[in-house]
Design an enzyme around this catalytic site. Structure first.
Site, PDB file in Angstrom:
ATOM      1  N   HIS A 192       6.017  -0.568  -2.621  1.00 34.18           N
ATOM      2  CA  HIS A 192       5.506   0.115  -3.827  1.00 34.18           C
ATOM      3  C   HIS A 192       5.566   1.626  -3.694  1.00 34.18           C
ATOM      4  O   HIS A 192       4.908   2.345  -4.456  1.00 34.18           O
ATOM      5  CB  HIS A 192       4.063  -0.329  -4.122  1.00 34.18           C
ATOM      6  CG  HIS A 192       3.977  -1.724  -4.626  1.00 34.18           C
ATOM      7  ND1 HIS A 192       2.803  -2.429  -4.661  1.00 34.18           N
ATOM      8  CD2 HIS A 192       4.919  -2.571  -5.093  1.00 34.18           C
ATOM      9  CE1 HIS A 192       3.027  -3.642  -5.150  1.00 34.18           C
ATOM     10  NE2 HIS A 192       4.309  -3.766  -5.396  1.00 34.18           N
ATOM     11  N   ASN A 209       0.830  -1.202   0.000  1.00 32.97           N
ATOM     12  CA  ASN A 209       0.000   0.000   0.000  1.00 32.97           C
ATOM     13  C   ASN A 209       0.861   1.246   0.000  1.00 32.97           C
ATOM     14  O   ASN A 209       1.970   1.262   0.560  1.00 32.97           O
ATOM     15  CB  ASN A 209      -0.927   0.016   1.227  1.00 32.97           C
ATOM     16  CG  ASN A 209      -1.847  -1.199   1.241  1.00 32.97           C
ATOM     17  OD1 ASN A 209      -2.080  -1.830   0.202  1.00 32.97           O
ATOM     18  ND2 ASN A 209      -2.341  -1.555   2.412  1.00 32.97           N
ATOM     19  N   GLY A 251      -5.044  -9.108   3.221  1.00 29.00           N
ATOM     20  CA  GLY A 251      -5.720  -8.156   2.355  1.00 29.00           C
ATOM     21  C   GLY A 251      -5.076  -7.948   0.999  1.00 29.00           C
ATOM     22  O   GLY A 251      -5.020  -6.824   0.505  1.00 29.00           O
ATOM     23  N   SER A 275      -4.711  -9.696  -3.120  1.00 26.32           N
ATOM     24  CA  SER A 275      -5.326 -10.662  -4.039  1.00 26.32           C
ATOM     25  C   SER A 275      -4.324 -11.682  -4.563  1.00 26.32           C
ATOM     26  O   SER A 275      -4.696 -12.647  -5.220  1.00 26.32           O
ATOM     27  CB  SER A 275      -5.945  -9.913  -5.228  1.00 26.32           C
ATOM     28  OG  SER A 275      -4.919  -9.206  -5.919  1.00 26.32           O
TER      29      SER A 275
HETATM   30  N1  APR Z   1     -10.711  -7.233   4.647  1.00 28.56           N
HETATM   31  C1  APR Z   1      -9.844  -8.158   4.157  1.00 28.56           C
HETATM   32  N2  APR Z   1      -9.581  -8.318   2.834  1.00 28.56           N
HETATM   33  C2  APR Z   1     -10.232  -7.488   1.987  1.00 28.56           C
HETATM   34  C3  APR Z   1     -11.147  -6.502   2.416  1.00 28.56           C
HETATM   35  C4  APR Z   1     -11.369  -6.391   3.810  1.00 28.56           C
HETATM   36  N3  APR Z   1     -12.216  -5.482   4.321  1.00 28.56           N
HETATM   37  N4  APR Z   1     -11.631  -5.861   1.318  1.00 28.56           N
HETATM   38  C5  APR Z   1     -11.030  -6.413   0.251  1.00 28.56           C
HETATM   39  N5  APR Z   1     -10.195  -7.403   0.642  1.00 28.56           N
HETATM   40  C6  APR Z   1      -9.333  -8.253  -0.174  1.00 28.56           C
HETATM   41  C7  APR Z   1      -9.938  -8.609  -1.511  1.00 28.56           C
HETATM   42  O1  APR Z   1     -10.663  -9.830  -1.394  1.00 28.56           O
HETATM   43  C8  APR Z   1      -8.699  -8.778  -2.380  1.00 28.56           C
HETATM   44  O2  APR Z   1      -8.232 -10.121  -2.340  1.00 28.56           O
HETATM   45  O3  APR Z   1      -8.189  -7.496  -0.464  1.00 28.56           O
HETATM   46  C9  APR Z   1      -7.663  -7.884  -1.727  1.00 28.56           C
HETATM   47  C10 APR Z   1      -7.383  -6.618  -2.529  1.00 28.56           C
HETATM   48  O4  APR Z   1      -6.757  -7.022  -3.723  1.00 28.56           O
HETATM   49  P1  APR Z   1      -6.286  -5.906  -4.769  1.00 28.56           P
HETATM   50  O5  APR Z   1      -7.386  -4.916  -4.950  1.00 28.56           O
HETATM   51  O6  APR Z   1      -5.728  -6.631  -5.949  1.00 28.56           O
HETATM   52  O7  APR Z   1      -5.122  -5.129  -4.013  1.00 28.56           O
HETATM   53  P2  APR Z   1      -3.627  -5.637  -3.813  1.00 28.56           P
HETATM   54  O8  APR Z   1      -3.571  -7.127  -3.704  1.00 28.56           O
HETATM   55  O9  APR Z   1      -3.050  -4.840  -2.692  1.00 28.56           O
HETATM   56  O10 APR Z   1      -2.923  -5.168  -5.197  1.00 28.56           O
HETATM   57  C11 APR Z   1      -1.544  -5.390  -5.274  1.00 28.56           C
HETATM   58  O11 APR Z   1      -1.491  -4.244  -7.384  1.00 28.56           O
HETATM   59  O12 APR Z   1      -2.267  -2.539  -8.621  1.00 28.56           O
HETATM   60  C12 APR Z   1      -1.180  -2.965  -7.916  1.00 28.56           C
HETATM   61  O13 APR Z   1       0.418  -1.631  -6.883  1.00 28.56           O
HETATM   62  C13 APR Z   1      -0.910  -2.030  -6.782  1.00 28.56           C
HETATM   63  O14 APR Z   1      -0.157  -2.594  -4.576  1.00 28.56           O
HETATM   64  C14 APR Z   1      -1.125  -2.907  -5.556  1.00 28.56           C
HETATM   65  C15 APR Z   1      -0.919  -4.298  -6.087  1.00 28.56           C
END
Ligand code: APR
Length: 234
Positions: free
Chosen positions: A109, A92, A176, A178
């Site tokens: 990042h 994040n 948290g 994906s």
């Molecule tokens: N509690 C727990 N998990 C959650 C919640 C919540 N309240 N809300 C959403 N999630 C989960 C979703 O199910 C998903 O698996 O958080 C994850 C968010 O995934 P992404 O939106 O893909 O975010 P992230 O994994 O941090 O992305 C990674 O991708 O775009 C690039 O640089 C950007 O750092 C980012 C990286």
């Protein structure tokens, strides 16, 4: 699970979701509102710097109106009280882990609240807009500051420190995220190869969920405080 001395925690957008910060790939997430290629690549910045600066100016302002949630607070509590090794690696670019009090933290990042001068390479704390081409606080050159955020195709920060921590970890916890974006999505395999136990805390099974020894699914604001309480009771 054997004696746990060294913990590595990876966090993603899901840990900030309940603070009101959009995730990237959930319904209506950030990347659905913008094509990644249009805002988060060096090519996009070269092609249309004003569009990219506007996107990040909006995000930089937005996160300053948000507050850490119970998941950030619990991780800061663990950081403060865990006498062994501990490292929070966050994907994040918000500052909610810091504002909750976390110290042993790496922003792989980059950070929304930092500007990177492409003239002198200095990083400066930055709360306002960059779209109006301000001067670098370090070298004085105007118009060459960019967001200090790692874009697609760029190398994440402090990877050596992160892999060193993963190779020493007894426990790796992913919160948290994906599991869609590398190298972060591969950390669980690195940790397993070093003999660490692995745990996923996420709203739903991530793309890499099968690599984890255990997984708990639900909101981070509930799962993380419960897990931290378990760790501090042991
Ligand atoms: N509690 C727990 N998990 C959650 C919640 C919540 N309240 N809300 C959403 N999630 C989960 C979703 O199910 C998903 O698996 O958080 C994850 C968010 O995934 P992404 O939106 O893909 O975010 P992230 O994994 O941090 O992305 C990674 O991708 O775009 C690039 O640089 C950007 O750092 C980012 C990286």
């Amino acid at each position: 699970m054997g004696e746990i001395r060294s913990i590595v925690i990876l966090t993603g957008a899901g840990v900030s979701a309940e603070s009101g910060i959009d995730t990237f790939r959930d319904g209506g997430g950030l990347w659905e509102q913008h094509r990644v290629e249009d805002v988060a690549t060096p090519e996009a910045f070269a092609r249309d710097p004003d569009l990219v600066q506007r996107f990040y100016d909006m995000r930089r302002a937005a996160i300053q109106t948000k507050q850490p949630n119970a998941a950030h607070d619990a991780l800061a509590r663990l950081d403060a009280q865990w006498t062994g090794e501990l490292l929070i690696v966050t994907q994040n670019v918000d500052d909610l882990h810091e504002r909750a009090g976390a110290r042993r933290l790496i922003h792989m990042h980059g950070e929304h609240l930092k500007a990177w001068c492409t003239a002198c390479d200095a990083r400066s704390s930055w709360l306002g807009p960059l779209g109006d081409r301000p001067a670098c606080p370090a070298c004085g050159v105007a118009g060459l500051l960019r967001p200090d955020v790692v874009w697609f195709g760029e190398m994440p920060y402090r990877m050596e420190d992160i892999y060193r921590a993963l190779n020493r970890a007894d426990l790796f916890v992913s919160i948290g995220t994906s599991g869609a974006v590398y190298p972060a999505a591969g950390f669980v395999r690195e940790a397993r190869a070093s003999g660490a136990a692995t745990l996923e805390l996420n709203m739903e099974p991530s793309q890499g969920t099968h690599w984890f020894d255990a997984a708990r699914h639900g909101p981070a604001s509930a799962l993380v405080p419960a897990w931290v309480a378990e760790m501090l009771e042991e």
